[in-house]
Enzyme design. Sequence first.
Site, PDB file in Angstrom:
ATOM      1  CG  HIS A 118      -1.801  -1.185   1.340  1.00 44.91           C
ATOM      2  ND1 HIS A 118      -2.912  -1.347   0.558  1.00 44.91           N
ATOM      3  CD2 HIS A 118      -1.744  -2.288   2.136  1.00 44.91           C
ATOM      4  CE1 HIS A 118      -3.521  -2.484   0.869  1.00 44.91           C
ATOM      5  NE2 HIS A 118      -2.828  -3.068   1.824  1.00 44.91           N
TER       6      HIS A 118
HETATM    7  C1  BDR Z   1      -2.592   1.214   5.279  1.00 50.52           C
HETATM    8  O1  BDR Z   1      -2.872   0.680   6.562  1.00 50.52           O
HETATM    9  C2  BDR Z   1      -1.669   0.322   7.200  1.00 50.52           C
HETATM   10  O2  BDR Z   1      -1.826  -0.892   7.902  1.00 50.52           O
HETATM   11  C3  BDR Z   1      -0.614   0.250   6.136  1.00 50.52           C
HETATM   12  O3  BDR Z   1       0.664   0.576   6.657  1.00 50.52           O
HETATM   13  C4  BDR Z   1      -1.075   1.261   5.118  1.00 50.52           C
HETATM   14  O4  BDR Z   1      -0.605   2.550   5.428  1.00 50.52           O
HETATM   15  C5  BDR Z   1      -3.309   0.337   4.247  1.00 50.52           C
HETATM   16  O5  BDR Z   1      -4.686   0.429   4.423  1.00 50.52           O
END
Ligand code: BDR
Length: 305
Positions: free
Chosen positions: A234
């Site tokens: 992500h």
């Molecule tokens: C986001 O949520 C976090 O757990 C990850 O680091 C990322 O920033 C994804 O939805």
Amino acid sequence: MSRIPVILDTDPGIDDAAAIAAALFAPQLDVRLLTTVAGNVGIEKTTRNALQLLHFWNRDIPVARGAASPLVRAPGDAASVHGESGMEGYAFVEHQRQPLALPAFEAIYQQLQASDEPLTLVAIGPLTNIALLLIQYPDCVAKIKRLVIMGGSAGRGNYTPNAEFNIAIDPEAAAKVFASGLEIVMCGLDVTNHALLDPLYLAQLPEINRTGKMLHALFSHYRSGSMSRGLKMHDLCAIAWLVKPELFTLQPCFVAVETHGEYTAGTTVVDIENRLKRPANVQVALQLDVAGFQAWVAQVIALAP
Ligand code: BDR
Ligand code: CA
């Protein structure tokens, strides 16, 4: 080549660690400050993790500790995805590094004031620090070139049915930021769910360099996707957009953050068809060239030690 000056706000976090690696070693970027925020785990842990990563790479970028909790809500976390420490799986060595003595929003403001060109903010955790900056220093907007975030979704969520984690943890902060007039690029789940590192590359990682070894150890404990089907990177998308914007298809949209819904708080309402007839406030990433993304990640990780 003139490098893009960047402040990176993060809650490491395993995909944050990969994003920090890319930000530090992409030749196009000049990371001036890391700020931490409570998100994936609590603020003590995210700050410790950020310092450990900088120590691992022997880089002297200042770190400022940020907000310990959202603007108005109780903290949540994603330890089920990143492990109890937030970066489970690798034994980092002890060190004496300390964060700056001032809070994240103050450190960001000082950097903005000290710079003779507007700075790019990249936020890959909940938006609490950025909201605090805007509340304390509304004049800072002119000093910010743009804000690139990993957060939100034009479709489904990954924390609640409709809300993505970073926005859902602090919807009030996100609402403030989205309404601020800042130029915002949103890399949400619409692209990040497709930003996979594939099993073949993951298997090769330990052979590439010590960064690859470390990331492989962390990735083995990361629960967004799987080592056998591919892992969702992500946060790396926000860095990828800065360096390789041509990999993304963006659409300017009006985006509002739901703060009151009983089931929908933290939802980013993305008006793709312009039904509300409101001016666009966010450039929303809707498509990603996945093969191009994977090739870029491989290239930048190979530049790390
Ligand atoms: C986001 O949520 C976090 O757990 C990850 O680091 C990322 O920033 C994804 O939805
Ligand atoms: Ca994150």
